[in-house]
Design a protein around this motif. Sequence first.
Motif, mmCIF file in Angstrom:
data_model
loop_
_atom_site.group_PDB
_atom_site.id
_atom_site.type_symbol
_atom_site.label_atom_id
_atom_site.label_comp_id
_atom_site.label_asym_id
_atom_site.label_seq_id
_atom_site.Cartn_x
_atom_site.Cartn_y
_atom_site.Cartn_z
ATOM 1 N N MET A 22 0.846 -1.181 0.000
ATOM 2 C CA MET A 22 0.000 0.000 0.000
ATOM 3 C C MET A 22 0.891 1.244 0.000
ATOM 4 N N SER A 23 0.630 2.142 -0.939
ATOM 5 C CA SER A 23 1.454 3.340 -1.027
ATOM 6 C C SER A 23 0.937 4.409 -0.068
ATOM 7 N N LYS A 24 1.872 5.164 0.421
ATOM 8 C CA LYS A 24 1.524 6.247 1.344
ATOM 9 C C LYS A 24 1.137 7.482 0.523
ATOM 10 N N GLU A 25 -0.022 8.060 0.823
ATOM 11 C CA GLU A 25 -0.464 9.259 0.120
ATOM 12 C C GLU A 25 0.442 10.426 0.482
ATOM 13 N N ASN A 26 0.795 11.188 -0.527
ATOM 14 C CA ASN A 26 1.618 12.376 -0.318
ATOM 15 C C ASN A 26 0.783 13.436 0.393
ATOM 16 N N ARG A 27 1.237 13.863 1.544
ATOM 17 C CA ARG A 27 0.519 14.870 2.334
ATOM 18 C C ARG A 27 1.289 16.203 2.377
ATOM 19 N N ASP A 28 2.252 16.358 1.476
ATOM 20 C CA ASP A 28 3.035 17.595 1.456
ATOM 21 C C ASP A 28 2.166 18.824 1.251
ATOM 22 N N PHE A 29 1.051 18.675 0.536
ATOM 23 C CA PHE A 29 0.185 19.828 0.295
ATOM 24 C C PHE A 29 -0.349 20.402 1.610
ATOM 25 N N LEU A 30 -0.538 19.552 2.604
ATOM 26 C CA LEU A 30 -0.991 20.044 3.914
ATOM 27 C C LEU A 30 0.105 20.869 4.582
ATOM 28 N N GLU A 31 1.340 20.393 4.479
ATOM 29 C CA GLU A 31 2.466 21.141 5.035
ATOM 30 C C GLU A 31 2.636 22.475 4.311
ATOM 31 N N MET A 32 2.434 22.475 2.993
ATOM 32 C CA MET A 32 2.518 23.722 2.222
ATOM 33 C C MET A 32 1.477 24.722 2.708
ATOM 34 N N ALA A 33 0.242 24.255 2.873
ATOM 35 C CA ALA A 33 -0.841 25.134 3.318
ATOM 36 C C ALA A 33 -0.549 25.685 4.707
ATOM 37 N N PHE A 34 -0.105 24.827 5.614
ATOM 38 C CA PHE A 34 0.205 25.258 6.972
ATOM 39 C C PHE A 34 1.328 26.290 6.965
ATOM 40 N N HIS A 35 2.367 26.035 6.164
ATOM 41 C CA HIS A 35 3.492 26.970 6.096
ATOM 42 C C HIS A 35 3.035 28.321 5.540
ATOM 43 N N SER A 36 2.140 28.301 4.555
ATOM 44 C CA SER A 36 1.673 29.570 3.989
ATOM 45 C C SER A 36 0.871 30.366 5.012
ATOM 46 N N ILE A 37 0.088 29.679 5.831
ATOM 47 C CA ILE A 37 -0.673 30.363 6.885
ATOM 48 C C ILE A 37 0.277 31.074 7.836
ATOM 49 N N GLN A 38 1.362 30.403 8.186
ATOM 50 C CA GLN A 38 2.360 31.021 9.067
ATOM 51 C C GLN A 38 2.986 32.246 8.399
ATOM 52 N N CYS A 39 3.308 32.130 7.113
ATOM 53 C CA CYS A 39 3.954 33.235 6.400
ATOM 54 C C CYS A 39 3.016 34.436 6.276
ATOM 55 N N PHE A 40 1.783 34.192 5.828
ATOM 56 C CA PHE A 40 0.832 35.294 5.700
ATOM 57 C C PHE A 40 0.468 35.863 7.063
ATOM 58 N N GLY A 41 0.399 35.028 8.071
ATOM 59 C CA GLY A 41 0.052 35.476 9.416
ATOM 60 C C GLY A 41 1.133 36.312 10.057
ATOM 61 N N ASP A 42 2.373 36.101 9.636
ATOM 62 C CA ASP A 42 3.514 36.821 10.202
ATOM 63 C C ASP A 42 3.413 38.321 9.947
ATOM 64 N N ASP A 43 3.289 38.693 8.670
ATOM 65 C CA ASP A 43 3.224 40.119 8.332
ATOM 66 C C ASP A 43 2.150 40.428 7.292
ATOM 67 N N GLY A 44 1.295 39.460 7.007
ATOM 68 C CA GLY A 44 0.199 39.676 6.080
ATOM 69 C C GLY A 44 0.558 39.532 4.620
ATOM 70 N N ARG A 45 1.789 39.152 4.347
ATOM 71 C CA ARG A 45 2.215 39.014 2.957
ATOM 72 C C ARG A 45 3.187 37.856 2.816
ATOM 73 N N LEU A 46 3.473 37.507 1.584
ATOM 74 C CA LEU A 46 4.377 36.415 1.271
ATOM 75 C C LEU A 46 5.505 36.990 0.442
ATOM 76 N N ASP A 47 6.746 36.737 0.826
ATOM 77 C CA ASP A 47 7.857 37.220 0.010
ATOM 78 C C ASP A 47 8.443 36.067 -0.803
ATOM 79 N N ALA A 48 9.389 36.382 -1.677
ATOM 80 C CA ALA A 48 9.947 35.387 -2.590
ATOM 81 C C ALA A 48 10.634 34.244 -1.843
ATOM 82 N N ALA A 49 11.317 34.548 -0.749
ATOM 83 C CA ALA A 49 12.004 33.501 0.018
ATOM 84 C C ALA A 49 10.987 32.547 0.647
ATOM 85 N N GLU A 50 9.912 33.093 1.172
ATOM 86 C CA GLU A 50 8.862 32.254 1.770
ATOM 87 C C GLU A 50 8.199 31.383 0.702
#
Length: 86
Positions: A1-29
């Motif tokens: 049985m293959s493990k489903e890729n859940r990286d998209f959840l980590e991406m979404a969570f990381h983006s919430i942190q980035c936008f929540g930090d200063d309200g915007r996303l920069d190129a490095a983020e």
Amino acid sequence: MSKENRDFLEMAFHSIQCFGDDGRLDAAELGRILAIAERNGVTDDNERRVLGNIIARIRPEEIDAAMKAQLDAIARKFGIAVPASA
């Protein structure tokens, strides 16, 4: 049985942190989010969907030269629509 890729959840969570930090996303983020999608060598539909949703939240006035270069590369590689810069 293959493990489903859940990286998209980590991406979404990381983006919430980035936008929540200063309200915007920069190129490095955005680069760190993209690295999550690419780390296993395959960017699946869920990762592209989340990446598109993240990019859609970027306001044109927030796009500097570094962000524009990052967005242009993503558009070429994944066919994701990117906002026009101001």
